[in-house]
Each structure stands twice: as C-alpha cells, then as structure tokens.
Write a protein that holds these residues in place. Structure first.
Motif: not given
Length: 453
Positions: A369, A372, A411-412, A432-433
């Motif tokens: 995270i 990202d 989370d994403h 974007k991860p």
C-alpha cells in the motif's frame, strides 16, 4: 484616609515572587489599590474572615490584617466575630456605598496586582536568552515526528537564538506542527507569571488559565502568591489576528485591561500561524513589530493615550506557505534571525509516517500500500509527497469502515476509495499496485519534517 501608625513605617518594597510581603510597605503597589480591591471583594462577599481575604487577594495574612485595620478606621467595614483567633469582617453601609463607586470605575476583584516595574524585572530575568537547548532536548520533543537529524539541528540552533524564526514551505508539510513542537522543547522550563499588573491605578490582567499551564510545584513556601509558577507559555494566533489585538484590550463593562497575545506569551513562544492570511496586512504587522523584534521592547497604549513600555521577551515563530521574499521586505527579514524551509518528504520518510499513523489508528494494511500510494501521488497526480498524506488517507479508510460497520483494513480497494475522496483526481485515475515500499528516490537531503499522528 486617616493617618495611622502604619503610615510612619518606611519599608522598601520587595522585588519578585521569591518573598511574600509581610506589610503594606513591602508591597510594590500603592496601598489605595490594595484597599480598593479588598473593599470590592468584601462587598461581593458580604462577610468573610481575614484569612479568606488573604486567600482572595493572594496577599499574606499580615497584609490582609493591616488592610482590614485601615478599612475599619475609615468605617468601611467592621468586625462581626471571630473564628478562633481570626476575625470575621463585614462591610458597612458606608463601605457599601464606597464599593459601588469603585465598581463603577473598575470591576476587577481578582488577586492583587504587581507593579509594572517588578513585572519588567522578572520578565527580563526569565528571558529565553538564558535558556540552553541541547540535542537531547530537541530529539525528545520531536520523537513523535519523522524528522532528519540535520533538520533537528536547525531547530535546536534556532531555539538557542531566543529570537524569531520563519518556517515556510508548501501546504501540508507540518509547519504548524513543527511550530507547536518547538514550544514543547522549552515548556519544561518554569517561569513566574503575575495574575495582574498595575500601572497608574489601572489593572492589566495577564495570567490566562487557557494559556498558562501551572506546575504542581509552586516554589518556596513563603513565595508571593500574586505570581503563578507556570511552564513557559505558547500562544498561537492565526487568521483572526487584527491590529487591535496587538494592544491592550480594554473591557468597557469590566473597566480594566486584558494583556494582548504577545504580553501573555512573554518568556515563551508566540506562533503566528498562516502568516500572510491575517486580517491585518503583513506590512502593517511587520511595521508594528520592527522595534520589538530588534530591541525586545513593546509599547502599549492605555485608553487615555499614555504609552507604557513592556518587555517583548519571546520566541516569535512565523509559519507560512507563502514565499518570505514576497511577504516581507529585506529590512524585516534581517530581523528574523532564522529561516527554515519545510519541504516534501522522501519515500522512506513517507513509508515511516504511514506505518506510524496506521499503527496508532490501528488500521492494518497490505505491504504494498505505501508504495502504491507513492506511485499514485508522484506518478499519476504529479504531486510531491507531503507529510499530511498518510494521516489523511488513513483517516478516509477509518471513516469508510465506520460507515460500513466493519473493522478497518487498507487493501488496494480501500486505498482507491480513499484517494478518490481525498484528491482531485484525473478522470478514471486510480492507484496501481506495486511490489513494496522502495528506498528514497529523491535527490539530496530532504529539508523536511513529518507528522506521525
């Protein structure tokens, strides 16, 4: 008033808070000021003991007893009984008439004031120029923030100057937090603050319980209780600051003065937050303070037009997201001894701030995270990494989880929802991860600090 044996006792007034005056002659203000305050207190209380009068005026029992003797001599009060060896006194009808006249002139009924002369002497003794700040002091105060060592050194050097500091940089870089934390470095030191100051019969209220933090230890047993032992004060003013707030505030109802912000901040820190956005123009503020910043004296006006000279003994911290060169001229910048720029954080600092904030808020997050988020802010939005971003994004996740009635987890998907709510994002833009939080990619030393809470 009628002459008494007390009028022939010639005793020099005692300076400072270390000794409690034992007679009216030792008190540093005129006896009429003390008698007027005592009579007004007695009027509002109807009846009280000399011990209670001593507690309300913060004068010694001996001085309160002497004042009551003078009031009885003038038939303004009378003894109505005693509690052990302590007389109980009550106001007479003549005293009530006189008290009402006094209240029409001034409603002040607090602790007895100190003289302006003694206030000036004590404030000079407690100057920040006499304080030494070391590395461990700064590190301890800033331990809750992510700050590099070189920046801490700049802060410590600025504090040792005892002068003024200009903190500037983009919004969201923690300038206000830094300014507040600077005040904590010196807050462990103790200073004496008077309840009030007397000037030519006029009362100026100084002690403010919302600003001045009393310490448990109150000094020597026989101290002068008209002074309060406090931590060094920190006063913050922002966009609400006006030119009128820089002078004595006369209350037309209570009919006495309240000290302005800079007088309450004496021996401490005065923070001018969001400098340049006040209701008073920067040029006007700077012209007002050219002499105080240079000579450490300020001139305040009484309602009759008389000017009084008071110390300007404080560390003034200007915090602004505007360019100092555009706000003030070179003459004023010279008087601000230290200028510190707070810039964006590096990748490593950003990740550390994110981790601290998430741990404190108890928000677990996927390992990728922070990276990202860095890629999205710097790559998609083309913005710099700022100290406020981790806290604000974590807060967005917390609020969403509270609305959904579930435990927070970043989370994403949760991060994408948070950044959409927080940033002004381009159409269809989303994080974007990536794999993990990488080491810093910024070049050079990051002149920055960061809020971790």
């Amino acid at each position: 008033m009628t002459m008494s044996a007390y009028d022939f006792i010639k005793i020099e007034p005692v300076d400072g808070p270390a000794y409690r005056p034992q007679s009216i002659g030792e008190v540093d203000v005129h006896q009429s000021v003390l008698e007027d305050i005592a009579l007004k207190i007695l009027y509002l209380s109807s009846s009280l003991s000399i011990l209670e009068l001593s507690e309300k005026t913060k004068l010694s029992f001996e001085v309160a007893k002497e004042i009551s003797f003078r009031l009885r001599t003038e038939m303004l009060c009378q003894v109505t009984g005693s509690n052990g060896y302590i007389p109980q006194i009550a106001i007479t009808s003549q005293g009530r008439t006189r008290a009402m006249e006094l209240l029409s002139q001034c409603h002040y009924t607090g602790p007895a004031p100190v003289s302006l002369e003694n206030y000036v002497k004590q404030t000079r003794k407690q100057s920040l120029n006499n304080v030494e700040v070391h590395a461990e002091d700064v590190q301890r105060a800033f331990s809750h923030l992510v700050v590099d060592r070189e920046m801490l050194r700049q802060f410590g050097t600025a504090l040792n100057s005892g002068s003024s500091i200009f903190i500037y940089g983009p919004p969201g870089t923690g300038k206000t937090t830094v300014a507040e934390t600077l005040s904590r470095v010196i807050a462990e030191d103790e200073v004496w603050i008077p309840y009030a100051v007397e000037v030519d019969g006029q009362i100026i209220s100084v002690y403010d319980s919302a600003i001045h933090c009393r310490v448990e230890k109150q000094g020597p047993k026989d101290r002068d209780d008209r002074w309060v032992l406090c931590q060094r004060p920190a006063v913050m003013v922002g966009g609400e600051l006006t030119a009128e707030m820089l002078d004595l505030q006369y209350n037309p109802v209570a009919k006495y003065y309240v000290a302005p912000a800079q007088m309450k901040a004496n021996n401490g820190v005065l923070i001018i937050d969001d400098f340049g956005r006040q209701r008073i123009r920067p040029e006007e503020l700077l012209n007002r303070w050219v002499v105080p910043l240079d000579r450490r004296i300020d001139f305040l006006s009484l309602s009759g037009g008389k000017k009084i000279e008071v110390p300007f003994e404080m560390l003034v911290v200007f915090a602004s997201n505007m360019d100092p060169a555009e706000l003030v001229d070179a003459c004023f910048l010279r008087r601000i001894q230290t200028k510190i720029k707070i810039g964006p954080v590096s990748d490593g600092q950003f990740c550390e701030i994110f981790r601290r904030v998430a741990d404190e808020r108890q928000v677990p997050f996927d390992a990728s995270i922070p990276a990202d988020l860095i890629d999205f802010i710097r790559g998609t939005l083309k913005q710099e990494l700022r100290q406020c971003h981790p806290r604000d994004i974590v807060n967005q996740v917390l609020w969403a989880a509270r609305y959904d009635g579930r435990k927070p987890h970043m989370d994403h998907a949760a991060m994408a929802q948070a950044v959409e709510a927080y940033f002004l994002t381009p159409h269809c833009a989303s994080p974007k991860p990536v794999c993990a939080c990488r080491p810093s990619t910024t070049s050079g030393r990051s002149a920055s600090t960061a809020e971790s809470a």
